[in-house]
Scaffold this motif. Structure first.
Motif, short mmCIF file in Angstrom:
data_model
loop_
_atom_site.label_atom_id
_atom_site.label_comp_id
_atom_site.label_asym_id
_atom_site.label_seq_id
_atom_site.Cartn_x
_atom_site.Cartn_y
_atom_site.Cartn_z
N LEU A 47 0.83 -1.21 0.00
CA LEU A 47 0.00 0.00 0.00
C LEU A 47 0.86 1.26 0.00
O LEU A 47 0.48 2.28 -0.58
CB LEU A 47 -0.94 -0.02 1.20
CG LEU A 47 -2.06 -1.06 1.09
CD1 LEU A 47 -2.67 -1.37 2.44
CD2 LEU A 47 -3.14 -0.59 0.12
N ALA A 48 2.04 1.19 0.63
CA ALA A 48 2.98 2.32 0.56
C ALA A 48 3.46 2.53 -0.87
O ALA A 48 3.64 3.67 -1.31
CB ALA A 48 4.17 2.08 1.50
N ASP A 49 3.65 1.44 -1.62
CA ASP A 49 3.99 1.57 -3.04
C ASP A 49 2.88 2.33 -3.78
O ASP A 49 3.16 3.20 -4.61
CB ASP A 49 4.15 0.18 -3.67
CG ASP A 49 5.52 -0.43 -3.42
OD1 ASP A 49 6.42 0.29 -2.93
OD2 ASP A 49 5.68 -1.63 -3.72
N ALA A 50 1.64 1.96 -3.49
CA ALA A 50 0.50 2.64 -4.13
C ALA A 50 0.47 4.12 -3.75
O ALA A 50 0.20 4.99 -4.59
CB ALA A 50 -0.80 1.95 -3.73
N LEU A 51 0.76 4.40 -2.48
CA LEU A 51 0.79 5.78 -2.00
C LEU A 51 1.89 6.57 -2.72
O LEU A 51 1.70 7.75 -3.09
CB LEU A 51 1.03 5.78 -0.50
CG LEU A 51 0.72 7.03 0.31
CD1 LEU A 51 -0.74 7.41 0.20
CD2 LEU A 51 1.09 6.80 1.77
N ASP A 52 3.02 5.93 -2.96
CA ASP A 52 4.13 6.59 -3.64
C ASP A 52 3.79 6.95 -5.08
O ASP A 52 4.31 7.93 -5.62
CB ASP A 52 5.38 5.71 -3.61
CG ASP A 52 6.13 5.81 -2.29
OD1 ASP A 52 5.76 6.67 -1.46
OD2 ASP A 52 7.07 5.01 -2.09
N LEU A 83 1.04 8.12 -6.07
CA LEU A 83 0.40 9.43 -5.97
C LEU A 83 1.39 10.52 -5.57
O LEU A 83 1.40 11.62 -6.13
CB LEU A 83 -0.76 9.38 -4.97
CG LEU A 83 -1.94 8.47 -5.34
CD1 LEU A 83 -2.99 8.49 -4.24
CD2 LEU A 83 -2.56 8.91 -6.67
N ARG A 84 2.21 10.22 -4.58
CA ARG A 84 3.17 11.23 -4.10
C ARG A 84 4.11 11.68 -5.23
O ARG A 84 4.45 12.86 -5.34
CB ARG A 84 3.98 10.66 -2.93
CG ARG A 84 3.21 10.66 -1.60
CD ARG A 84 4.01 9.97 -0.53
NE ARG A 84 3.53 10.27 0.82
CZ ARG A 84 3.62 9.44 1.86
NH1 ARG A 84 4.18 8.25 1.70
NH2 ARG A 84 3.17 9.78 3.05
N LYS A 85 4.53 10.74 -6.06
CA LYS A 85 5.44 11.09 -7.16
C LYS A 85 4.78 11.95 -8.22
O LYS A 85 5.48 12.54 -9.05
CB LYS A 85 6.02 9.81 -7.78
CG LYS A 85 7.04 9.12 -6.88
CD LYS A 85 7.48 7.78 -7.43
CE LYS A 85 8.47 7.11 -6.48
NZ LYS A 85 8.83 5.74 -6.92
N ARG A 86 3.45 12.01 -8.19
CA ARG A 86 2.72 12.87 -9.11
C ARG A 86 2.33 14.20 -8.45
O ARG A 86 1.50 14.94 -8.96
CB ARG A 86 1.47 12.16 -9.63
CG ARG A 86 1.78 10.97 -10.55
CD ARG A 86 2.49 11.41 -11.83
NE ARG A 86 1.75 12.44 -12.53
CZ ARG A 86 0.74 12.18 -13.38
NH1 ARG A 86 0.41 10.92 -13.65
NH2 ARG A 86 0.10 13.16 -13.96
N GLY A 87 2.93 14.49 -7.30
CA GLY A 87 2.70 15.78 -6.66
C GLY A 87 1.54 15.83 -5.70
O GLY A 87 1.17 16.92 -5.24
N VAL A 88 0.95 14.67 -5.36
CA VAL A 88 -0.16 14.65 -4.41
C VAL A 88 0.41 14.75 -2.99
O VAL A 88 1.23 13.91 -2.58
CB VAL A 88 -1.00 13.37 -4.56
CG1 VAL A 88 -2.11 13.34 -3.52
CG2 VAL A 88 -1.58 13.29 -5.97
N GLU A 89 -0.01 15.75 -2.26
CA GLU A 89 0.48 15.96 -0.90
C GLU A 89 -0.29 15.05 0.06
O GLU A 89 -1.52 14.98 0.01
CB GLU A 89 0.29 17.42 -0.49
CG GLU A 89 0.88 17.75 0.87
CD GLU A 89 0.69 19.21 1.25
OE1 GLU A 89 1.31 19.63 2.25
OE2 GLU A 89 -0.06 19.91 0.56
N VAL A 90 0.44 14.35 0.92
CA VAL A 90 -0.19 13.48 1.92
C VAL A 90 0.40 13.81 3.29
O VAL A 90 1.56 13.49 3.57
CB VAL A 90 0.03 11.99 1.59
CG1 VAL A 90 -0.60 11.11 2.66
CG2 VAL A 90 -0.56 11.65 0.22
N ARG A 91 -0.41 14.47 4.12
CA ARG A 91 0.05 14.82 5.47
C ARG A 91 -0.53 13.90 6.53
O ARG A 91 0.03 13.76 7.62
CB ARG A 91 -0.35 16.26 5.80
CG ARG A 91 0.38 17.31 4.99
CD ARG A 91 0.17 18.71 5.55
NE ARG A 91 -1.23 19.07 5.58
CZ ARG A 91 -1.87 19.69 4.59
NH1 ARG A 91 -1.21 20.01 3.49
NH2 ARG A 91 -3.14 20.01 4.69
#
Length: 484
Positions: free
Chosen positions: A369-374, A376-384
């Motif tokens: 799931l962290a891979d999936a989150l990455d 999005l993060r690599k496309r500029g999606v901010e996750v706080r």
């Protein structure tokens, strides 16, 4: 403002919550299962008579539940296709869920438009078996007479709103629901009728797409009906997530979605670009293996349930004594490895203990799931912060591992009917705009979900080392799996 209601028609039941329009406090609730005649217990039919949804709705609303309610919002299962003829009658039962019959049709459509990237550019997603556009292709190929009679297309929440309003001439949907059809683009905010024709073989009437605060209409009794939306969007709205928030959902498969200010076009097809229920966007990345990896580990170790597996895992330590599980038990979608199998690496004499395998299953699931989150993060999606949903979110091993492996604050909301609450909040928005007490662009501020908050704290460095151990095994076993 008074009181409003939210109705959630899920695959198995209807839930209705009645809420205070100002605070969102739940005042009363109703529930009824769908009266479905289907296969053996424990499996869901792919074909459903939509009248079952209305019967369930009527039962859930019994006993004067809606007395005094001024507006109602409708949330419903996504990907349900209701094909209707020119007289407004269904031409066949609704096609719901991840319909495996349509897998060949999905591949057909991908090829017909010129590949995955062409679809991603067109509508922000690549056809999958569950999507309405793919079900249309299956219908045209398998039931051509029904396809020929199809004049109008609805999804589940569209059809329910239309029925509640007495089947008016105008048919409506919302951005969230439209974005999961495969023939509406969240990036442009427009339909692609050419894709309907590509799938069905001819054009069909499509519902008007309402803005988040617009009303679909008013019943003869004076009940305002808001635009409605899909279950995913309604649950996000009910949770109150906004920019900087992501939701990780732990089902048999997993999903990661986050609020973003723009639609994301992903040529690899890993991101599905949905719209949310507020005017923002909701990019989603899914994994095929979440809780199913835990259940597989429990069966292998001979423990009775996930709670016992969690207790066993807590006897191990971060990193599982070097044991790493790539949980690709059903193939995988993120990364795109449909025909692969799972991997267990790092076997040494000292790591061959049940507790280490149990912990490796939890760490492997969360690293996937962290891979999936990455993505999005690599496309500029901010996750706080991350809202962690699903029954497995309550497990001690998940709560112990998730903050450090996912690398941010974790919020575990108390179980509640967030989709129904989101539908009610949408109803309050539409009502407030109509009454002039709420600005169109500003949804009502409701009390947040009661939740447990978990911080990575001092464990963050350890968690990231465990994650790196997982990434090393993944890259060695499947080099280039995340090649962009």
């Amino acid at each position: 403002m008074g009181i409003v209601a939210g109705l959630d028609s899920s695959p198995d039941f209807t839930r209705i919550v009645v809420c205070d329009a100002d605070s969102g406090a739940v005042l009363r609730q109703g529930y009824a299962p769908h009266p479905l005649d289907g296969p053996a217990e424990g499996s869901r039919p792919s074909d459903v008579d939509p009248q079952a949804w209305l019967l369930s709705l009527g039962e859930a609303a019994g006993g004067g539940l809606l007395e005094g309610v001024q507006a109602i919002g409708v949330s419903a299962q996504q990907n349900g296709l209701v094909p209707v003829d020119g007289q407004g009658n269904t031409v066949r039962p609704a096609m719901v869920g991840g319909d495996k019959r349509a897998q060949v049709a999905a591949a057909d459509l991908v090829d017909a438009l010129g590949g995955r990237e062409a679809w991603a550019q067109a509508v922000g997603s690549v056809p999958q078996a569950a999507q309405p556009v793919t079900k249309l292709r299956w219908l045209a190929r398998t039931e051509p007479e029904a396809a020929a009679r199809t004049a109008m297309l609805f999804q589940t929440h569209d059809w329910l709103v239309w029925q509640l309003l007495g089947r008016p001439a105008r048919r409506t949907t919302d951005r969230g629901g439209a974005s999961s059809t495969g023939y509406w683009s969240a990036a442009t905010g427009t339909y692609r009728p050419d894709l309907v024709e590509l799938a069905l073989g001819h054009q069909a009437l499509l519902p008007d797409v309402l803005g988040p605060w617009e009303a679909a209409g008013t019943t003869p009794e004076g009940l305002l009906i808001s635009a409605g939306t899909g279950e995913t969007m309604a649950a996000a709205f009910g949770l109150g997530i906004g920019l900087g928030d992501a939701v990780v959902s732990l089902g048999a498969s997993g999903s990661v979605m986050a609020v973003h200010h723009e639609a994301l076009v992903d040529s690899t097809g890993m991101i599905t670009s949905l719209a949310d229920a507020t005017g923002m966007h909701l990019p989603v990345v899914t994994t095929l293996n979440a809780v199913r990896a835990l259940r597989g580990a429990a069966e292998l170790l001979g423990v009775p349930d996930l709670e016992a597996l969690s207790d066993l895992a807590m006897k191990s330590t971060p990193g599982s004594h070097g044991l790493v599980m790539l949980p690709y038990l059903e193939g995988e979608r993120t990364p795109n490895l449909p025909h692969t199998a799972g991997t267990l690496a790092g076997l040494r004499r000292e790591s061959m203990k049940p507790e280490h395998l149990a912990r490796a299953a939890f760490e492997g699931m969360l690293c996937g799931l962290a891979d999936a989150l990455d993505v999005l993060r690599k496309r500029g999606v901010e996750v706080r912060r991350i809202f962690l949903l699903g029954q497995a979110a309550e497990l001690s091993a998940v709560q112990a591992c998730a903050p450090a492996l996912l690398g941010t604050q974790i919020v575990v909301p108390q179980p509640a009917d967030y989709a129904a609450i989101g539908a009610a909040r949408q109803a309050a928005w539409a009502l407030g705009v109509q009454q002039g007490t709420i600005q169109p662009g500003l949804p009502p501020v409701w009390q947040g979900a009661a939740a447990q908050v978990l911080e990575p704290g001092e464990e963050l460095a350890v968690g990231q080392a465990v994650r790196q151990q997982y990434v090393s095994v993944r890259n060695q076993t499947h080099p280039g799996a995340f090649r962009s």
